[in-house]
Design a protein around this motif. Structure first.
Motif, PDB file in Angstrom:
ATOM      1  N   ILE A   1      18.061  -3.623   3.390  1.00  0.00           N
ATOM      2  CA  ILE A   1      16.862  -3.327   3.205  1.00  0.00           C
ATOM      3  C   ILE A   1      16.541  -3.734   1.548  1.00  0.00           C
ATOM      4  O   ILE A   1      17.515  -3.437   0.973  1.00  0.00           O
ATOM      5  N   TYR A   2      15.345  -4.542   1.260  1.00  0.00           N
ATOM      6  CA  TYR A   2      15.103  -4.782   0.192  1.00  0.00           C
ATOM      7  C   TYR A   2      14.331  -3.791  -0.695  1.00  0.00           C
ATOM      8  O   TYR A   2      13.241  -3.922  -0.831  1.00  0.00           O
ATOM      9  N   TYR A   3      15.298  -2.907  -1.092  1.00  0.00           N
ATOM     10  CA  TYR A   3      14.670  -1.641  -1.543  1.00  0.00           C
ATOM     11  C   TYR A   3      13.917  -2.167  -2.977  1.00  0.00           C
ATOM     12  O   TYR A   3      14.567  -2.887  -3.904  1.00  0.00           O
ATOM     13  N   GLU A   4      12.545  -1.525  -3.275  1.00  0.00           N
ATOM     14  CA  GLU A   4      11.943  -2.183  -4.693  1.00  0.00           C
ATOM     15  C   GLU A   4      12.860  -1.191  -5.634  1.00  0.00           C
ATOM     16  O   GLU A   4      12.720  -1.617  -6.837  1.00  0.00           O
ATOM     17  N   PHE A   5      12.968  -0.062  -5.510  1.00  0.00           N
ATOM     18  CA  PHE A   5      13.536   0.991  -6.402  1.00  0.00           C
ATOM     19  C   PHE A   5      14.849   1.151  -5.648  1.00  0.00           C
ATOM     20  O   PHE A   5      15.163   1.586  -4.694  1.00  0.00           O
TER      21      PHE A   5
ATOM     22  N   ASN B   1      27.314 -17.950   2.862  1.00  0.00           N
ATOM     23  CA  ASN B   1      26.748 -17.221   3.665  1.00  0.00           C
ATOM     24  C   ASN B   1      25.395 -16.641   3.065  1.00  0.00           C
ATOM     25  O   ASN B   1      25.339 -16.960   1.856  1.00  0.00           O
ATOM     26  N   PHE B   2      24.621 -15.758   3.687  1.00  0.00           N
ATOM     27  CA  PHE B   2      23.674 -14.977   3.178  1.00  0.00           C
ATOM     28  C   PHE B   2      23.542 -13.521   3.428  1.00  0.00           C
ATOM     29  O   PHE B   2      23.856 -13.070   4.716  1.00  0.00           O
ATOM     30  N   LEU B   3      22.916 -12.850   2.579  1.00  0.00           N
ATOM     31  CA  LEU B   3      22.371 -11.360   2.844  1.00  0.00           C
ATOM     32  C   LEU B   3      20.959 -11.196   3.251  1.00  0.00           C
ATOM     33  O   LEU B   3      20.211 -11.715   2.121  1.00  0.00           O
ATOM     34  N   ARG B   4      20.353 -10.846   4.201  1.00  0.00           N
ATOM     35  CA  ARG B   4      19.056 -10.987   4.573  1.00  0.00           C
ATOM     36  C   ARG B   4      18.566  -9.432   4.300  1.00  0.00           C
ATOM     37  O   ARG B   4      19.010  -8.631   5.129  1.00  0.00           O
ATOM     38  N   LEU B   5      17.558  -9.163   3.434  1.00  0.00           N
ATOM     39  CA  LEU B   5      17.217  -8.108   3.073  1.00  0.00           C
ATOM     40  C   LEU B   5      15.684  -7.932   3.618  1.00  0.00           C
ATOM     41  O   LEU B   5      15.042  -8.829   3.221  1.00  0.00           O
ATOM     42  N   TRP B   6      15.198  -6.812   4.138  1.00  0.00           N
ATOM     43  CA  TRP B   6      13.906  -6.620   4.713  1.00  0.00           C
ATOM     44  C   TRP B   6      12.972  -5.893   3.667  1.00  0.00           C
ATOM     45  O   TRP B   6      13.246  -4.835   3.443  1.00  0.00           O
ATOM     46  N   SER B   7      12.016  -6.313   3.437  1.00  0.00           N
ATOM     47  CA  SER B   7      10.744  -5.729   2.851  1.00  0.00           C
ATOM     48  C   SER B   7       9.677  -5.324   3.727  1.00  0.00           C
ATOM     49  O   SER B   7       9.337  -6.262   4.460  1.00  0.00           O
ATOM     50  N   SER B   8       9.333  -4.292   3.805  1.00  0.00           N
ATOM     51  CA  SER B   8       8.118  -3.599   4.610  1.00  0.00           C
ATOM     52  C   SER B   8       6.908  -4.020   3.941  1.00  0.00           C
ATOM     53  O   SER B   8       6.601  -3.733   2.973  1.00  0.00           O
ATOM     54  N   HIS B   9       5.987  -4.518   5.103  1.00  0.00           N
ATOM     55  CA  HIS B   9       4.664  -4.794   4.537  1.00  0.00           C
ATOM     56  C   HIS B   9       3.681  -4.315   5.770  1.00  0.00           C
ATOM     57  O   HIS B   9       4.150  -4.422   7.013  1.00  0.00           O
ATOM     58  N   SER B  10       2.399  -3.983   5.351  1.00  0.00           N
ATOM     59  CA  SER B  10       1.634  -3.533   6.550  1.00  0.00           C
ATOM     60  C   SER B  10       1.182  -4.681   7.221  1.00  0.00           C
ATOM     61  O   SER B  10       1.167  -5.708   6.794  1.00  0.00           O
ATOM     62  N   THR B  11       0.858  -4.531   8.575  1.00  0.00           N
ATOM     63  CA  THR B  11       0.303  -5.444   9.626  1.00  0.00           C
ATOM     64  C   THR B  11      -1.050  -5.741   9.111  1.00  0.00           C
ATOM     65  O   THR B  11      -1.775  -6.777   9.789  1.00  0.00           O
ATOM     66  N   GLU B  12      -1.782  -4.734   8.404  1.00  0.00           N
ATOM     67  CA  GLU B  12      -3.158  -4.984   8.123  1.00  0.00           C
ATOM     68  C   GLU B  12      -3.364  -4.989   6.504  1.00  0.00           C
ATOM     69  O   GLU B  12      -2.359  -4.731   5.996  1.00  0.00           O
ATOM     70  N   ASP B  13      -4.369  -5.498   5.916  1.00  0.00           N
ATOM     71  CA  ASP B  13      -4.679  -5.570   4.564  1.00  0.00           C
ATOM     72  C   ASP B  13      -5.047  -4.252   4.317  1.00  0.00           C
ATOM     73  O   ASP B  13      -4.689  -3.461   4.045  1.00  0.00           O
ATOM     74  N   PHE B  14      -6.686  -4.234   4.465  1.00  0.00           N
ATOM     75  CA  PHE B  14      -7.270  -2.936   4.262  1.00  0.00           C
ATOM     76  C   PHE B  14      -8.473  -2.796   5.109  1.00  0.00           C
ATOM     77  O   PHE B  14      -9.057  -3.835   5.471  1.00  0.00           O
ATOM     78  N   ASP B  15      -8.998  -1.758   5.123  1.00  0.00           N
ATOM     79  CA  ASP B  15     -10.221  -1.564   6.166  1.00  0.00           C
ATOM     80  C   ASP B  15     -11.350  -1.709   5.414  1.00  0.00           C
ATOM     81  O   ASP B  15     -11.716  -1.092   4.495  1.00  0.00           O
ATOM     82  N   LEU B  16     -11.802  -2.826   5.483  1.00  0.00           N
ATOM     83  CA  LEU B  16     -13.088  -3.398   4.794  1.00  0.00           C
ATOM     84  C   LEU B  16     -14.394  -2.456   4.928  1.00  0.00           C
ATOM     85  O   LEU B  16     -15.052  -2.215   3.952  1.00  0.00           O
TER      86      LEU B  16
ATOM     87  N   MET C   1       0.874   2.828   3.483  1.00  0.00           N
ATOM     88  CA  MET C   1       2.085   3.539   4.343  1.00  0.00           C
ATOM     89  C   MET C   1       3.219   2.482   4.709  1.00  0.00           C
ATOM     90  O   MET C   1       4.369   2.793   4.764  1.00  0.00           O
ATOM     91  N   GLY C   2       2.652   1.351   5.070  1.00  0.00           N
ATOM     92  CA  GLY C   2       3.660   0.518   5.583  1.00  0.00           C
ATOM     93  C   GLY C   2       4.646   0.001   4.497  1.00  0.00           C
ATOM     94  O   GLY C   2       5.726  -0.328   4.605  1.00  0.00           O
ATOM     95  N   GLU C   3       3.953  -0.056   3.326  1.00  0.00           N
ATOM     96  CA  GLU C   3       4.972  -0.604   2.292  1.00  0.00           C
ATOM     97  C   GLU C   3       5.773   0.305   1.498  1.00  0.00           C
ATOM     98  O   GLU C   3       6.803  -0.021   0.866  1.00  0.00           O
ATOM     99  N   THR C   4       5.731   1.530   2.100  1.00  0.00           N
ATOM    100  CA  THR C   4       6.301   2.803   1.442  1.00  0.00           C
ATOM    101  C   THR C   4       8.038   2.937   2.166  1.00  0.00           C
ATOM    102  O   THR C   4       9.157   2.994   1.468  1.00  0.00           O
ATOM    103  N   ILE C   5       8.124   2.105   3.217  1.00  0.00           N
ATOM    104  CA  ILE C   5       9.139   2.139   4.020  1.00  0.00           C
ATOM    105  C   ILE C   5      10.515   1.649   3.336  1.00  0.00           C
ATOM    106  O   ILE C   5      11.578   2.023   3.208  1.00  0.00           O
ATOM    107  N   SER C   6      10.314   0.657   2.524  1.00  0.00           N
ATOM    108  CA  SER C   6      11.376  -0.168   1.845  1.00  0.00           C
ATOM    109  C   SER C   6      11.183   0.157   0.429  1.00  0.00           C
ATOM    110  O   SER C   6      11.749  -0.662  -0.573  1.00  0.00           O
TER     111      SER C   6
END
Length: 826
Positions: free
Chosen positions: A154-158, A239-254, A271-276
C-alpha cells in the motif's frame, strides 16, 4: 508486435557512470526538471537532482528487465506484504548500480557536502519494524539474485507515526514522508484496478434453472499503482515494488455541491481515499478494525487483479497459473488473498470448486512471523459479513470441506476439529486467518530454526501431523548492501586496504577471510579505530538530538527495536538502576563506563509500553545530571527510531541487546545487523540468537537466562515472580526505587503499571526470573570489554562469521525449496 530490446533508445544500458556524466545529469535535472539554476538551488533541490540522475540509470535497466520477463513469459514470485520499511533509497541505489563513487565525487566537485545532501531524504517509512524491514531486504536480494519478482503493498500517505518525547513521554505525530513527493516512484495509471466491497450476496438463476451466488449493491474504490524500482547489486536486473493508492471511483456529487452541501458532495471521494491514508490505523475501536480489514482487502484485491491481468496476456489455461505465479504471504495480513483468488476463479472465471482449490493451494505460500497467540490475526464474522459477505460464504465453504478432512483423519475428535477450524466458536465467532493461510498454502515457513520448530510443536502441532512436510524453516537474513556497505564506509575502506575480496557484498561468506587477521595487531587496532570513529559520529548525533554528552571511549550498549514487553527493555532498565545504585554506593569501584542507547516506538494504544519509555527517559534525566557518578553511566533514548537513524547507531554499537524471553521472538534481524558491524550480542536462547551462537561460537557471544524448555517448565509448575523479588536484594531495591517517586517526583505512581506487570500481573515475560543471570552476564561483558585485544578479536569474528545471515542466502532457499523459481539474468 513483440517487444524487443530494439525498442530501447540509444544510450540505454550503459556501463558504470563517470563522475562527469553524473555531474552533467545532476545539472540537467536541476535546470530542466526542477527549473533551478545552481545559484538558486537548496540542498533539497540538489538531492532531488542527484536522485533523478541515479533513477535515470535504474529505469534503463528496469525497462530491459520487464521486457525480458514479459516476452519470455517467466515464472515470477509475487511478494505480498502490508509493510515495506524501505528507509532512504539514494545511497543504497547508488551502491547497487555501481555509481556511488562517481555520484559522491560529482557532488563534491559541485562544491556540495555529500552527507548534507543525502540527509535531505525522508525515510520511506511504510512499515512498523522487523517485518517491513525484512520485506525491503528481500526485495533487494530478489533483484540481486536475478529472480523475477514483484512486491505488492500500500502507498500509505502517512507512514508509521513520527515519535517525539514531551517531558519524557511518547507523543505521536503524522509521518508526512510524501508531503513534497519522492523521486523514486513512477505512477502507472494505466494499470489502475477497481475493486468492490460491502454489499450483499443474492442467488440468481440462469435459463436452465441453475443457481449461482452474485455479489451485488457493492461500493467500489480504485487502486492506482505507484512503482518503486528495486535495483539488484552488480546486476542488470531491476524488479519493482508496486504500491496501491486508493481513490474514489467518483469525483463529487455535483447536485449536492450546487445545493451548497460541500461536505456531502465530497464524502464518497474522501471515504475512498481514506483507505491508503495511514499505516496501521488504531484498531482499538470498531471503526479502526473495519478500516484495517478494508485496507487489507483493497491491497490484495488490486494486487491479484494485476497478477491475473499479467497472466492472461500470454496464457489462457487457468490450471497453469501456479506454473507462472507463486504468491508469498508475508504474515497473515494478506491472507484474504486466498479467498479473493477463490472468488475470482469460481465466480468470474467459472471454474469448478476442485479445479479452483487445486490452483489456489499450489499458488500460495505463507510465512509466519510470530509465536504470540494474541498476535495471530483474527476477524469477527460479523465484520466480515458487513465488509466482504461473499468472502465469508467462501470461508465457510473452505472450512466445511476442511473439517471433513480433519474428521476423516481423527474420527470422533471434536476437540481437534474445534482446535483446527478456521472459525473459532465463542460469544463472538472469529475467523482465524493463520489457520486459513496454513490450510491453503503449499508451504508454511518460520523465520528461524527455533521458531520453525516451535511452530510445529507448540502453535500448529495438529496441522503438522495432518500435512507432514508442509512446515519448513527459512532463517531470516539482512542485505549486506544496506547494512554494511551503505552504513559503515569506514569498515568498507578497511576491507579494501587489507585486500578483502571486493565481492563480499554479494557473497557475504567471503568475509571469513577476516579470520586470517586475528593475530595481526595492526589490523585489530585499525578495526577498533573504525568502531571508535563511528562512536564519535554517534556521540555528535546524541548531543544534537538529546543534548547529552557521551564519551566515545565508553561501552556503547545498544537496544534498538520495537517497544514491547517480550523484548524486555524494562529488564535493561533494571540493569541501569542496579548499576547506578552500585556507583553511588561504591564510587571507588573499577566500573566500565557505559552509554545505554535506546531506540524504540510503542504502539499508540499500548499503554504499558509507553510507560516503559517514560520510565527510561525519567531515569535517564536523573542519571545524566548526577555529578556524583562522574559520567560513568549515561542513558540516551533517541526519538523517532527509523532506518536512517539505525544506520548511524548500528556501526557504533559495542554491545547488542537481544534479550527477549526465550520462545517469544520469532527471529530478529537487528541482532544480525549489529553483529555484522562488529557488535557483540548479549542475548537469550531465542530466535536467531541460537543460530548466531552456532556461527560465532560460545566465546564470541554472551548468552544468559532461561531457555524455552525452562520457561515452559516454570509455567507448568507455577511461576511466582515474588520469590525472585524477595530473594534478590538488588532486584527488589531497583524495582522499589523506580516506583518510589524518586524518578518521577511530580507523579509518584507513574511507574506502578510496570511494577504491577512484574509482580501482581504474574510477570508473563519472566523478567524477574532472568534478572540475576542477566546481571551476572553483564559483568562478564564488562570484564571482556576491559581486555581490549580480546574484545577486538570478538568483534572481528562477529563480522567475519555473519555470512549465513545474508538475505541472499534466505531468498535462495525460498527460491529453491518453496518457489521453484530459477534465476533469469537479464
Amino acid at each position: 508486435m513483440s517487444l524487443t530490446t530494439d525498442l530501447i533508445p540509444d544510450g540505454a544500458f550503459h556501463g558504470v557512470a563517470s563522475r562527469q556524466s553524473m555531474k552533467e545529469s545532476i545539472l540537467h535535472h536541476l535546470r530542466y526538471t526542477l527549473v533551478h539554476l545552481p545559484q538558486q538551488a537548496t540542498p533539497r533541490d540538489w538531492w532531488l537532482a542527484l536522485s533523478l540522475a541515479i533513477r535515470d540509470r535504474i529505469t534503463d535497466d528496469m525497462s530491459m528487465t520487464q521486457i525480458a520477463h514479459n516476452s519470455d513469459n517467466v515464472r515470477r514470485v509475487y511478494y505480498l506484504s502490508m509493510e515495506y520499511l524501505m528507509g532512504r533509497m539514494l545511497i543504497n541505489n547508488a551502491h547497487n548500480i555501481g555509481v556511488y563513487d562517481a555520484a559522491k565525487q560529482a557532488i563534491e566537485e559541485l562544491g556540495l557536502d555529500w552527507e548534507q545532501i543525502c540527509d535531505e531524504e525522508m525515510d520511506m517509512g511504510l512499515g512498523n519494524g522487523g517485518l517491513g524491514r525484512l520485506a525491503a531486504c528481500f526485495l533487494d536480494s530478489l533483484a540481486t539474485l536475478d529472480l523475477p519478482a514483484i512486491g505488492y503493498g500500500i502507498y500509505y500517505e502517512f507512514g508509521l507515526f513520527k515519535q517525539e518525547f514531551l517531558q519524557g513521554r511518547q507523543v505521536e505525530h503524522p509521518d508526512t514522508w510524501i508531503k513534497y513527493g519522492t523521486p523514486w516512484d513512477i505512477i502507472r495509471p494505466e494499470y489502475s484496478q477497481t475493486i468492490q466491497y460491502y454489499g450483499r450476496v443474492e442467488t440468481v438463476y440462469d435459463s436452465a434453472g441453475n443457481s449461482r451466488p452474485v455479489w451485488v449493491d457493492t461500493r467500489s474504490v480504485m487502486g492506482v499503482p505507484f512503482d518503486i524500482p528495486v535495483a539488484g547489486y552488480d546486476t542488470k536486473t531491476v524488479n519493482f515494488l508496486r504500491l496501491w493508492s486508493s481513490h474514489s471511483t467518483e469525483d463529487f456529487d455535483l447536485e449536492e455541491f450546487n445545493k451548497g452541501d460541500y461536505v456531502e458532495a465530497v464524502r464518497s471521494k474522501a471515504m475512498g481515499e481514506t483507505i491508503s491514508k495511514v499505516l496501521y490505523p488504531n484498531d482499538q475501536n470498531a471503526n479502526g478494525k473495519e478500516l484495517r480489514l478494508v485496507q487489507q482487502y483493497f491491497f490484495v484485491a488490486c494486487s491479484l487483479a494485476d497478477i491475473l491481468r499479467r497472466f492472461e496476456k500470454m496464457n489462457s489455461d487457468w490450471t497453469k497459473l501456479p506454473d507462472k505465479a507463486v504468491i508469498q504471504l508475508n504474515d497473515t495480513h494478506p491472507a484474504i488473498a486466498i479467498v479473493e483468488l477463490t472468488r475470482v476463479l469460481l465466480d468470474d472465471k467459472h471454474l469448478s470448486w476442485d479445479s479452483t482449490w487445486d490452483i489456489v493451494t499450489r499458488t500460495f505460500a505463507y510465512t509466519n512471523h510470530t509465536l504470540l497467540p494474541e498476535a495471530l490475526e483474527k476477524w469477527s464474522v460479523g465484520l466480515f459479513e458487513k465488509v466482504l459477505p461473499r468472502h465469508l460464504q467462501l470461508i465457510y465453504e473452505i472450512n466445511h470441506r476442511f473439517m471433513g478432512e480433519v474428521a476423516q483423519r481423527w474420527p470422533g475428535r471434536d476437540d481437534i476439529c474445534r482446535a483446527l477450524s478456521i472459525i473459532e466458536e465463542g460469544e463472538h465467532k472469529m475467523i482465524r486467518m493463520a489457520h486459513l493461510a496454513v490450510i491453503a498454502s503449499h508451504k508454511v515457513n518460520g523465520v528461524a530454526a527455533l521458531h520453525s520448530q516451535l511452530l510445529k510443536s507448540e502453535l500448529f502441532p495438529h496441522f503438522d501431523q495432518l500435512y507432514p512436510g508442509k512446515f519448513t524453516n527459512k532463517t531470516n537474513g539482512i542485505t549486506p548492501r544496506r547494512w554494511l556497505l551503505g552504513c559503515n564506509p569506514g569498515l568498507v575502506q578497511l576491507f579494501e586496504r587489507y585486500g578483502i575480496d571486493r565481492d563480499w557484498p554479494k557473497n557475504l561468506e567471503h568475509l571469513r577471510t577476516l579470520e586470517s587477521f586475528l593475530d595481526d595487531n595492526a589490523f585489530l587496532d585499525d578495526f577498533m579505530a573504525v568502531k571508535h570513529q563511528n562512536k564519535v559520529h554517534l556521540a555528535k548525533i546524541i548531543k544534537k538530538e538529546c543534548d547529552i554528552d557521551v564519551d566515545p571511549f565508553a561501552l556503547f550498549d545498544v537496544q534498538i527495536k520495537r517497544l514491547h514487553e517480550y523484548k524486555r527493555q524494562h529488564l535493561t532498565l533494571l540493569n541501569i538502576l542496579t548499576l547506578y545504585h552500585r556507583l553511588l554506593n561504591h564510587p571507588e569501584s573499577n566500573t566500565v563506563p557505559r552509554v545505554f542507547i535506546f531506540g524504540a516506538k510503542a504502539a499508540p494504544g499500548y499503554a504499558l509500553a509507553k510507560d516503559i519509555i517514560y520510565a527510561i527517559n525519567s531515569v535517564a534525566k536523573v542519571i545524566n545530571n548526577d555529578p556524583r557518578i562522574k559520567g560513568k553511566l549515561k542513558v540516551a533514548f533517541l526519538s523517532n527510531y527509523r532506518v536512517s537513524l539505525a544506520s548511524h547507531i548500528i556501526p557504533a554499537a559495542d554491545l547488542s541487546e537481544q534479550i527477549s524471553t526465550a520462545g517469544k521472538e520469532a527471529s530478529g534481524t537487528g541482532n544480525m545487523k549489529l553483529a555484522l558491524n562488529g557488535a557483540i550480542t548479549i542475548g537469550t536462547m531465542d530466535g536467531a540468537n541460537v543460530e548466531i551462537l552456532e556461527e560465532v561460537g560460545p566465546d564470541n557471544i554472551f548468552i544468559f537466562g532461561l531457555n524455552v524448555d525452562q520457561v515452559r517448565a516454570l509455567d507448568h509448575k507455577g511461576y511466582n515472580p515474588y520469590r525472585y523479588y524477595q530473594q534478590d536484594e538488588e532486584l527488589k531495591g531497583a524495582l522499589d526505587w523506580l516506583c518510589s517517586g524518586h524518578f518521577s517526583p511530580n507523579d509518584p505512581h507513574a511507574f506502578d503499571s510496570i511494577r504491577n506487570s512484574l509482580l501482581q500481573g504474574g510477570d508473563p515475560y519472566k523478567v524477574m526470573a532472568d534478572y540475576r543471570a542477566y546481571m551476572d552476564c553483564q559483568q562478564q561483558v564488562s570484564d571482556a570489554y576491559q581486555d581490549k585485544p580480546r574484545w577486538a578479536r570478538m568483534a572481528v569474528l562477529n563480522t567475519a562469521r555473519m555470512g549465513k545471515f545474508s538475505s541472499d542466502r534466505t531468498i535462495q532457499e525460498y527460491a529453491d525449496e518453496i518457489w521453484t523459481l530459477p534465476a533469469y539474468p537479464v
